[in-house]
Scaffold this motif. Sequence first.
Motif, short mmCIF file in Angstrom:
data_model
loop_
_atom_site.label_atom_id
_atom_site.label_comp_id
_atom_site.label_asym_id
_atom_site.label_seq_id
_atom_site.Cartn_x
_atom_site.Cartn_y
_atom_site.Cartn_z
N ASP A 230 70.45 31.27 89.13
CA ASP A 230 70.70 30.79 87.78
C ASP A 230 69.43 30.21 87.18
OD1 ASP A 230 71.67 28.15 86.04
OD2 ASP A 230 72.68 30.03 85.63
N GLY A 231 68.99 30.77 86.09
CA GLY A 231 67.74 30.32 85.53
C GLY A 231 67.87 29.72 84.14
N LYS A 232 69.10 29.41 83.72
CA LYS A 232 69.28 28.95 82.35
C LYS A 232 68.90 27.47 82.19
CE LYS A 232 72.43 32.34 80.57
NZ LYS A 232 73.00 32.95 81.77
N ALA A 233 68.09 27.21 81.19
CA ALA A 233 67.64 25.83 80.96
C ALA A 233 68.75 25.03 80.29
CB ALA A 233 66.41 25.84 80.08
N LYS A 234 68.79 23.75 80.59
CA LYS A 234 69.77 22.87 79.97
C LYS A 234 69.37 22.55 78.54
CE LYS A 234 72.99 21.19 82.64
NZ LYS A 234 74.38 21.55 82.34
N LEU A 235 70.37 22.39 77.68
CA LEU A 235 70.11 22.01 76.30
C LEU A 235 69.57 20.58 76.27
CD1 LEU A 235 70.52 23.28 73.52
CD2 LEU A 235 72.75 22.20 73.41
N LEU A 236 70.10 19.79 77.18
CA LEU A 236 69.76 18.37 77.23
C LEU A 236 69.61 17.96 78.68
CD1 LEU A 236 69.77 15.81 75.25
CD2 LEU A 236 72.12 15.50 76.00
N VAL B 299 71.82 36.73 72.58
CA VAL B 299 72.52 35.60 71.98
C VAL B 299 72.61 34.47 73.02
CG1 VAL B 299 74.79 36.55 72.60
CG2 VAL B 299 74.61 34.90 70.74
N GLU B 300 72.43 33.24 72.53
CA GLU B 300 72.50 32.09 73.43
C GLU B 300 73.96 31.72 73.67
OE1 GLU B 300 70.69 27.51 73.41
OE2 GLU B 300 70.42 28.80 71.65
N ILE B 301 74.29 31.38 74.91
CA ILE B 301 75.68 30.99 75.21
C ILE B 301 75.70 29.55 75.68
CG2 ILE B 301 77.69 31.46 76.66
CD1 ILE B 301 76.75 34.41 76.74
N ARG B 302 76.44 28.71 74.93
CA ARG B 302 76.49 27.28 75.22
C ARG B 302 77.91 26.79 75.30
NH1 ARG B 302 72.05 25.46 77.52
NH2 ARG B 302 70.21 26.30 76.50
N HIS B 303 78.07 25.61 75.88
CA HIS B 303 79.39 24.99 75.92
C HIS B 303 79.46 23.90 74.87
CE1 HIS B 303 82.83 22.71 77.51
NE2 HIS B 303 83.23 23.89 77.94
N ILE B 304 80.65 23.69 74.33
CA ILE B 304 80.82 22.69 73.26
C ILE B 304 80.39 21.29 73.73
CG2 ILE B 304 83.28 22.26 73.80
CD1 ILE B 304 81.80 22.39 70.24
N HIS B 305 80.52 21.02 75.03
CA HIS B 305 80.08 19.70 75.52
C HIS B 305 78.55 19.56 75.52
CE1 HIS B 305 84.09 19.24 77.91
NE2 HIS B 305 84.26 19.17 76.60
N ILE B 312 75.00 13.66 70.11
CA ILE B 312 75.10 12.21 70.32
C ILE B 312 73.75 11.64 70.76
CG2 ILE B 312 76.13 10.39 71.77
CD1 ILE B 312 78.71 12.11 71.82
N ALA B 313 73.10 12.33 71.70
CA ALA B 313 71.82 11.84 72.23
C ALA B 313 70.75 11.77 71.14
CB ALA B 313 71.36 12.74 73.37
N ARG B 314 70.76 12.76 70.23
CA ARG B 314 69.74 12.78 69.18
C ARG B 314 70.14 12.01 67.94
NH1 ARG B 314 66.31 16.87 71.58
NH2 ARG B 314 66.47 15.78 73.54
N ILE B 343 78.63 22.25 83.95
CA ILE B 343 78.92 21.22 82.93
C ILE B 343 79.46 20.01 83.69
CG2 ILE B 343 80.21 20.64 80.82
CD1 ILE B 343 78.17 22.84 80.41
N ILE B 344 78.53 19.19 84.18
CA ILE B 344 78.92 18.08 85.05
C ILE B 344 78.57 16.73 84.40
CG2 ILE B 344 78.55 16.99 87.30
CD1 ILE B 344 78.00 19.82 88.42
N GLU B 345 77.32 16.59 84.00
CA GLU B 345 76.89 15.30 83.44
C GLU B 345 77.17 15.18 81.95
OE1 GLU B 345 76.23 12.89 85.36
OE2 GLU B 345 76.19 14.13 87.16
N GLU B 346 77.19 16.29 81.22
CA GLU B 346 77.40 16.24 79.76
C GLU B 346 78.69 15.52 79.38
OE1 GLU B 346 76.37 18.89 81.37
OE2 GLU B 346 74.67 19.81 80.36
N PRO B 347 79.83 15.94 79.99
CA PRO B 347 81.08 15.26 79.61
C PRO B 347 81.05 13.76 79.91
CG PRO B 347 81.52 17.03 81.20
CD PRO B 347 80.05 17.04 80.93
N ARG B 348 80.37 13.39 80.98
CA ARG B 348 80.29 11.96 81.34
C ARG B 348 79.45 11.20 80.32
NH1 ARG B 348 81.45 14.60 85.86
NH2 ARG B 348 82.92 13.53 87.21
N PHE B 349 78.36 11.83 79.90
CA PHE B 349 77.51 11.23 78.88
C PHE B 349 78.31 11.02 77.59
CE2 PHE B 349 74.68 11.80 75.24
CZ PHE B 349 73.68 10.88 75.52
N ILE B 350 79.08 12.04 77.21
CA ILE B 350 79.88 11.94 75.98
C ILE B 350 80.92 10.83 76.12
CG2 ILE B 350 81.52 13.16 74.48
CD1 ILE B 350 80.13 15.79 75.44
#
Lengths: 238, 442
Positions: A230-236, B299-305, B312-314, B343-350
């Motif tokens: 898995d090489g995808k960078a984190k958004l944050l 196309v970039e694929i992201r999760h809503i979290h 929130i962070a920015r 998606i492990i730390e993002e939900p906790r941060f939120i």
Amino acid sequence: MKHFVVGVLPYLTFLILVFGLIYRIRGWYASKVKYQLNLFPAPDTPGGEILKEILFFKTLYRFERPLWVMSYGFHLGIFLIFIGHIAGIAFAGHQFTLFGATPEQSEKLSFAFGMLAGTLAFFGALALLLRRLSGQVKQVSDPWDYIDLLLILAIVTTGNAMRTLAPVELFAVKKYFADLFSLRPINYELPTAFVIHYFFGQILLMYLPFSKLLHLAGGLINKAIILTGDGKAKLLKL
Amino acid sequence: MNAPQKAKDLAPLPYRILDDEEKVRKAVAIIREKAAESRMFKLAMECCTKCGACINACHSYLGTEDPYNIPTKRADLVRSVYKQEIMPLSGVLGKVAGGIGVSAELLEKWFTYFYQCNQCRRCALVCPFGIDTAEVSIMVRQILAELGMVPRFTVGIVKNMANTGNNMGIAKPALLDSCEFLEEEMYEETGIKIRIPVDEEADIMYVPSSADFFVNTNTMIGVAKMYHAAGIKWTIPSEIIEAANFGLFFDEKVMKEHNRRLLDCAKKLKAKKIVQGECGHGWRAARMYTDGLNGPVDVEIRHIHEEAAYFIARGIIKVDPEKNGDIVYTYHDPCNLARAGDIIEEPRFILRHVVKNFVEMTPNREENFCCGAGSGLLMEEIMETRMKLGKVKAEQVKKTGADYVVAPCSICKAQLPLVFEYYNLPVEMSGLMDLVGKAIIL
């Protein structure tokens, strides 16, 4: 029979072991990894993680501590035995002279390491067998699992016997392997204890490539799939 | 132990119902084909040492106490056939090694027990060799599908998906109606016109779970409010208002088709980013499988979290945790979001920003236990089993003493309220975006 075990079978064992390993491992690599199947959190250095797995059995240590004690002791014993066989036979017990020991000291050290390795492997295998015979693990065991352990116990027990009850002269063993490797005929007698131990050992080596004893290789290949890919960078970065 | 009802008509799946004799005849060839296709499956068949590390790691076994739900023993149902028919030493050692041949009864057993596995991958985490019994479960369900054995429920989902682009069978007019309804609801609450744009060209294409339009509407509202507050143009594609991709659980063709539809919609709407809503396995399918199925994609694929945490962070959106009250919240990690999807730390941060009191349950993060309905085990007819599969989760939640469980996955959202009721736990639950929606300052 004795002649067959020491004079003919070893060549057969060698061929079966080598071609068996190639056949089996090639079979694994012929199957594809189409998708990214790794688990998270993904390690920064998968290589380092795999090394920790090899050296310390990290996953077992983390999740199954009692089994880790048995398994780690057992495998450490096997590893020391493997190294010990090569060094001990090649130098006929004088391998520690390379580090400055006298020949007598070296023989004593060689014996001590042999005792340690043999004890670890024996009690490790015994503990694993007893664990398998009890409760939960019994439910998931099949005949193959017991056969594997009994075969290893037979080899370790005869090996320990050769160090304690029926000592075998290492120089004789060294000479035998020198003859074997140079394809010279073996027209002399070898101690019975050695022949029995040697026979079981060869059975194990022939059986190894076709059995689950190859979990060493299979497990690492599998771990590599789980740990990498898995090489995808984190958004944050959090 | 009850099994799901089997479908009598498999359309639109490309398989047909077979009689017992034909199933038995074809099974071994299909196993061999799957072993050649998947290294993970092949290694699982050949390298398990039966060390037993997975026994007490599996909530399915802990809940049902049925030995066939021990990951390695469940895998043995197919491994025994593999040993007998495919392993190199099989001719000599088959029976000794515990090998057996295929029979119609055995296939029924597969159907029962591989539909009691939630494919949560906890066994893969604890296995010293990384053997992923979820992968075995996926493969065996695939084999069963090719032998014509698929749950009626699952075929229904596939049918809805083919006809409408979502699992619940919502047609476009109904979708537009419910978006309008939600917009009105938000207007009444906030006095601001917040839109849920459908099929408009936008950089961000948001793919919700179809349940978010009828059952978990607050999740949808949370997302709409967030994008409104962030001032970002987004849209929902009417052709695929479904993050869930049931193909992952049992059929590669179904998974591929869903994924292709997703990518086609993104192209049509000129989206640069696909944002997946609160759905566990759908996220895994999109994030981890897209490249293998239809990739590479630009196309970039992201999760809503990820999006929400970033906003929130920015400081792009402002939230007030007071709005979610003084009650104690805990977080349930959906398996496919955490272990299988990063998606492990993002939900906790939120969560730490949108609520005042947050406690972890134990174990958590990648070690968390499944809700008990993962891998699409939402059938009514196996309710008894589902409650047993949810037992460990109920115990976990009870120990936290929390009043409210946050579980950002539609399957968890469908399962957990039933589990809590069954085990008499007076807790509430919802998704995470629901709480973002409540805490957001507009």
